[in-house]
Design a protein around this motif. Structure first.
Motif, mmCIF file in Angstrom:
data_model
loop_
_atom_site.group_PDB
_atom_site.id
_atom_site.type_symbol
_atom_site.label_atom_id
_atom_site.label_comp_id
_atom_site.label_asym_id
_atom_site.label_seq_id
_atom_site.Cartn_x
_atom_site.Cartn_y
_atom_site.Cartn_z
ATOM 1 N N GLN A 554 0.588 -1.402 -0.080
ATOM 2 C CA GLN A 554 0.223 -0.153 -0.042
ATOM 3 C C GLN A 554 0.724 1.342 -0.161
ATOM 4 O OE1 GLN A 554 -2.662 0.491 2.927
ATOM 5 N NE2 GLN A 554 -3.710 1.623 2.817
ATOM 6 N N GLN A 555 1.681 1.188 0.894
ATOM 7 C CA GLN A 555 2.531 2.667 0.729
ATOM 8 C C GLN A 555 3.808 3.058 -0.303
ATOM 9 O OE1 GLN A 555 5.655 1.418 4.352
ATOM 10 N NE2 GLN A 555 3.911 1.932 6.044
ATOM 11 N N PHE A 556 4.156 1.689 -1.353
ATOM 12 C CA PHE A 556 4.308 2.050 -2.110
ATOM 13 C C PHE A 556 4.098 2.073 -3.154
ATOM 14 C CE2 PHE A 556 5.654 -0.445 -6.428
ATOM 15 C CZ PHE A 556 7.334 -0.058 -6.332
ATOM 16 N N VAL A 557 2.417 1.305 -3.192
ATOM 17 C CA VAL A 557 1.942 2.085 -4.772
ATOM 18 C C VAL A 557 0.733 3.371 -4.469
ATOM 19 C CG1 VAL A 557 -0.511 1.952 -5.471
ATOM 20 C CG2 VAL A 557 0.362 -0.334 -4.896
ATOM 21 N N CYS A 560 4.252 5.710 -5.813
ATOM 22 C CA CYS A 560 4.741 5.601 -7.038
ATOM 23 C C CYS A 560 3.415 6.916 -7.318
ATOM 24 C CB CYS A 560 4.781 4.050 -7.026
ATOM 25 S SG CYS A 560 5.917 3.299 -6.993
ATOM 26 N N LYS A 561 1.724 6.576 -7.142
ATOM 27 C CA LYS A 561 1.517 7.484 -7.239
ATOM 28 C C LYS A 561 2.049 8.947 -7.591
ATOM 29 C CE LYS A 561 -2.209 8.628 -10.104
ATOM 30 N NZ LYS A 561 -3.618 8.996 -9.523
ATOM 31 N N ASP A 562 2.322 8.759 -5.957
ATOM 32 C CA ASP A 562 2.393 10.298 -6.065
ATOM 33 C C ASP A 562 3.854 10.972 -6.104
ATOM 34 O OD1 ASP A 562 -0.066 10.517 -4.100
ATOM 35 O OD2 ASP A 562 1.433 10.316 -2.210
ATOM 36 N N CYS A 577 -2.903 3.117 -17.889
ATOM 37 C CA CYS A 577 -1.551 2.374 -17.578
ATOM 38 C C CYS A 577 -1.526 2.174 -15.773
ATOM 39 C CB CYS A 577 -0.354 3.379 -16.818
ATOM 40 S SG CYS A 577 1.299 3.459 -16.162
ATOM 41 N N CYS A 578 -2.343 3.265 -14.747
ATOM 42 C CA CYS A 578 -2.905 2.515 -13.391
ATOM 43 C C CYS A 578 -4.164 1.191 -13.480
ATOM 44 C CB CYS A 578 -3.619 3.427 -13.118
ATOM 45 S SG CYS A 578 -2.388 4.813 -12.507
ATOM 46 N N PRO A 620 -5.305 4.291 -4.654
ATOM 47 C CA PRO A 620 -4.162 5.483 -5.326
ATOM 48 C C PRO A 620 -4.914 5.727 -6.904
ATOM 49 C CG PRO A 620 -2.920 4.757 -3.177
ATOM 50 C CD PRO A 620 -4.548 3.553 -3.718
ATOM 51 N N LEU A 621 -4.806 3.838 -7.718
ATOM 52 C CA LEU A 621 -4.017 3.610 -9.058
ATOM 53 C C LEU A 621 -5.531 3.916 -9.739
ATOM 54 C CD1 LEU A 621 -1.947 1.722 -9.144
ATOM 55 C CD2 LEU A 621 -1.076 3.588 -9.353
ATOM 56 N N VAL A 622 -6.504 3.681 -9.184
ATOM 57 C CA VAL A 622 -7.687 3.751 -9.438
ATOM 58 C C VAL A 622 -9.046 4.037 -9.093
ATOM 59 C CG1 VAL A 622 -9.493 1.984 -10.484
ATOM 60 C CG2 VAL A 622 -7.118 1.616 -10.328
#
Length: 746
Positions: A554-557, A560-562, A577-578, A620-622
């Motif tokens: 969760q922290q990694f995603v 990456c998004k931010d 892409c997400c 965060p991605l979707v």
């Protein structure tokens, strides 16, 4: 001596043989003297004489017989000659008997022909006089008068009436009357065209039809109109006259130092004013005349096939305009090249005003100026695109806006003509392609462009800026197309839209996506190291926290998004892409969950909780997790699967569950004993090797065969070791395998 021997002797003799050739040459030059030659000749003659005498003496009976036969032949020839004389006299008599009646018949035929000619002359004379009297009576009716005059001309042309004094005056008056009628009808035709009097125009053509000169009159009328138009076109494009008018209108109001600029501008304004007036007045009035002429002729169906008068006139007019424009000075030609759409608008407006279906603009006559305009337009479109990249830097928004403005102007000036709009749309597509090529050439492909460990590098930032410039460029063009949607032809819009399809931030985003997915895969791999998955506790009534690997994911995603994905402004490509990252993450998560060995009841509950936490991790991605479609539904199905017993899992799978059979069967192996080895354990693989194989074998049939191999191995093991009963989950696995194979056959 025999005669043959004498002949052979003479032929072989060197002296005599020279007299046997056709051309005998003098023998003066020989070594033998003349006397000797004469003597030798005399001897030869004597030998020949004696040989002849001996032959005559030997064959005198035969000679006498032949002589008597000659006498008989002469007698027979005399008889034949006398018979021939009799035959010739008979032929002469027969000739006299044939020639005499022939000459008499010929004489009578000539007399009859002359009588017949005389009768015809009298008959025609009578009819001419009758028609002449009839003509005098219909002087107030030009149509009937023309019909009678045509009949009179037909009668007069049949014979030569010279010498018939009775008709001399009539013939002269008929000719004069026809000329007068034709002239008056021609004058009336011009007046009717000028005044738009359709009734009188119909009357004129009835006269022309009756006089059998319709085609000639139409040709003369159209040629006269074209001739006048040629003069008007020449006057409108005459640079000297335009310059004089400009000087007259601009005298006394041009400031010093600006005379040339103002004169050039005034010249251009005056030139297009002349062209505009030419199309709106002279050319329109002339075309109206021809269209009216066409309509009148169409109403008179009986006068022949003249359906293309207006079309031929228009084609000729286009050629004349093109020729006059070709002959005009370079200043006029350059003005037309620069403002070519104005010329097309003049043509299209004229055709629109005429409302004649058969008339279409002949673009081939204007090819030279159109090609020149398109060439300059393409250069104008490419110039801002090329100039913004000359320093090898990311263009500014102002530079991009300038290119967009040029594109918008190019599309807007073509609104009046569909073909020109399509051509300019192709030029716009070339400028868009150039923009994309320039940007692609400057994209960095260094080793660090896809790193997701440190802060974004300069290469990553530059790539993102380039993608954002292209996104802004395409979005602004789409806005221009949306604003012009109701005015631009759909073909032009489609051409520009097709050229935008190749521009996307997705290729660069996919580089980040691969790095992100690889890192996610590594995080998910640590799932097998979680101690809670084999924890021997009852999870009932307990609140299960998020697993450490899920917290890391969760922290990694979110990071990456931010930090990385937020660099890009192309929302459509970013969303795609997400979604791709999210789907791959869910798919890999399910593969790991179904192959965790060993696993306790508490571990299953923990994984069930992780399924729910995964939705939060991917948020965060979707924004809307339902956008993942089947992958989201499969994740939900896996959540329910983790709380069911093997029998219930088999039942739900039979009723049509969303999860693949192969995946469900791999999960069910976790319920088996130590003897029922998982498929990858049978192959001697670790989890990493299994995941690699699953990625390279996405076909369900291959995966089922992989699972079937593990079941077959277990069956062989039971038989070899004479085990009395199978593992409880084994029959369930066999039934699922059978159901899966039946499903594949459907």
């Amino acid at each position: 001596m025999d005669s043959k021997d004498i002949c052979i002797e003479i032929e072989n003799d060197e002296f005599y043989s020279k007299f046997l050739v056709e051309s005998v040459k003098p023998l003066v030059g020989e070594n033998i003297s003349v006397t000797e030659q004469v003597n030798k000749l005399t001897q030869g003659i004597e030998k020949l004489t004696k040989s002849l005498e001996s032959q005559v003496l030997a064959k005198h009976n035969d000679l006498l017989t032949q002589a008597s036969n000659i006498s008989d032949l002469e007698a027979m020839l005399e008889t034949v000659r006398s018979q021939v004389q009799v035959l010739l006299r008979g032929a002469d008599k027969l000739k006299d008997r044939v020639h005499t009646p022939y000459h008499e018949l010929e004489t009578q035929t000539i007399m009859l022909e002359r009588v017949q000619t005389t009768c015809n002359l009298l008959r025609h004379t009578s009819k001419i006089l009758m028609l002449w009297n009839k003509l005098i009576a219909v002087k107030d009716n030009p149509t009937k008068e023309a019909m009678i005059l045509f009949e009179l001309n037909e009668l007069i042309s049949d014979y030569d009436f010279k010498g018939i004094t009775l008709l001399d005056d009539v013939l002269i008056q008929v000719e004069q009357q026809q000329k007068k009628l034709l002239q008056s009808s021609t004058d009336l035709l011009q007046t009717s065209l000028l005044n738009g009097d359709k009734v009188k125009l119909l009357q004129c053509f009835k006269v022309f039809h009756n006089l059998q000169c319709t085609e000639e009159q139409i040709k003369c009328t159209v040629d006269s109109i074209l001739k006048d138009l040629r003069k008007e076109i020449n006057t409108a494009l005459n640079v000297q006259m335009v310059s004089i008018e400009v000087k007259k209108s601009s005298s006394g109001r041009i400031a010093p130092g600006k005379a040339n600029i103002m004169n050039a501008q005034d010249f251009k304004i005056k030139l297009w004013d002349n062209i505009d007036k030419l199309f709106k007045n002279e050319m329109y009035n002339s075309c109206i005349k021809v269209v009216m002429l066409q309509n009148v002729v169409n109403e008179l169906h009986a006068i022949g096939n003249f359906r293309n008068i207006a079309k031929k006139f228009w084609d000729e007019l286009s050629i004349i305009f093109s020729n006059e424009l070709e002959k005009s000075p370079s200043t006029v030609s350059q003005s037309v090249e620069i403002d070519f759409p104005k010329l097309l608008k003049c043509f299209n407006d004229l055709l629109s005003r005429l409302k004649c279906k058969n008339l279409e603009m002949n673009r081939s006559c204007l090819t030279k100026w159109e090609n020149s305009f398109l060439s300059k337009s393409l250069a104008k479109l490419l110039e801002p695109v090329r100039s913004m990249w000359h320093l090898n830097q990311v263009p500014t928004m102002d530079q991009v806006d300038n290119a967009i403005r040029v594109i918008a102007e190019a599309l807007s000036i073509s609104l009046a003509d569909k073909n020109l709009s399509i051509s300019l749309a192709n030029s716009v597509a070339k400028s868009i392609k150039q923009m994309n090529v320039e940007a692609e050439q400057r994209l960095s492909m260094d080793s660090d462009v896809a790193q997701i460990i440190e802060a974004p590098t300069s290469s990553q930032q530059k790539n993102a800026d380039l993608c954002n410039v292209l996104h802004y460029f395409t979005s602004q063009i789409k806005r221009v197309l949306a604003n012009m949607n109701s005015m631009l032809p759909q073909e032009s819009i489609q051409i520009v839209q097709n050229s935008l399809k190749d521009i996307s931030s997705l290729p660069i985003l996919n580089m980040f996506a691969e790095s992100i997915k690889n890192s996610l895969y590594l995080i998910l791999m640590t799932m097998h190291d979680e101690p809670d998955l084999i924890r021997a506790e009852d999870p009932t009534n307990k609140t299960l926290s998020c697993s450490p690997y899920m917290k890391e994911l969760q922290q990694f995603v979110s990071r990456c998004k931010d930090i990385y994905l937020s660099l890009f402004h192309d929302k459509q490509a970013l969303n795609e892409c997400c979604i791709n990252i999210s789907k791959c993450c869910i798919e890999r998560f399910m593969q790991h969950v179904c192959n965790v060995r060993p696993i306790s009841t508490y571990g299953r509950a923990k994984l069930q909780a992780d399924c729910k936490h995964l939705e939060t991790s991917l948020s965060p991605l979707v924004n809307d997790i339902t956008e993942l479609g089947d992958h989201y539904r499969q994740l939900k199905a896996l959540t329910l699967l983790l709380e069911k017993k093997p029998q219930d899992i088999a039942k739900s799978q039979h009723e049509g569950a969303l999860l693949p059979y192969s995946l469900v069967m791999m999960y069910l192996f976790s319920y088996g004993g130590q003897q029922l080895l998982a498929p990858h354990a049978c192959a001697g693989w670790n989890t990493h090797k299994l995941i690699q194989w699953l990625e390279s074998h996405k076909n369900e049939r291959d995966r089922l065969e992989f699972v079937a191999g593990a079941l077959q191995r277990y069956q062989n093991h039971v038989r070899q070791n004479q085990i009395t009963c199978y593992d409880e989950v084994y029959p369930i696995l066999l039934q699922l395998l059978e159901d899966a194979r039946k499903t594949l056959k459907k």
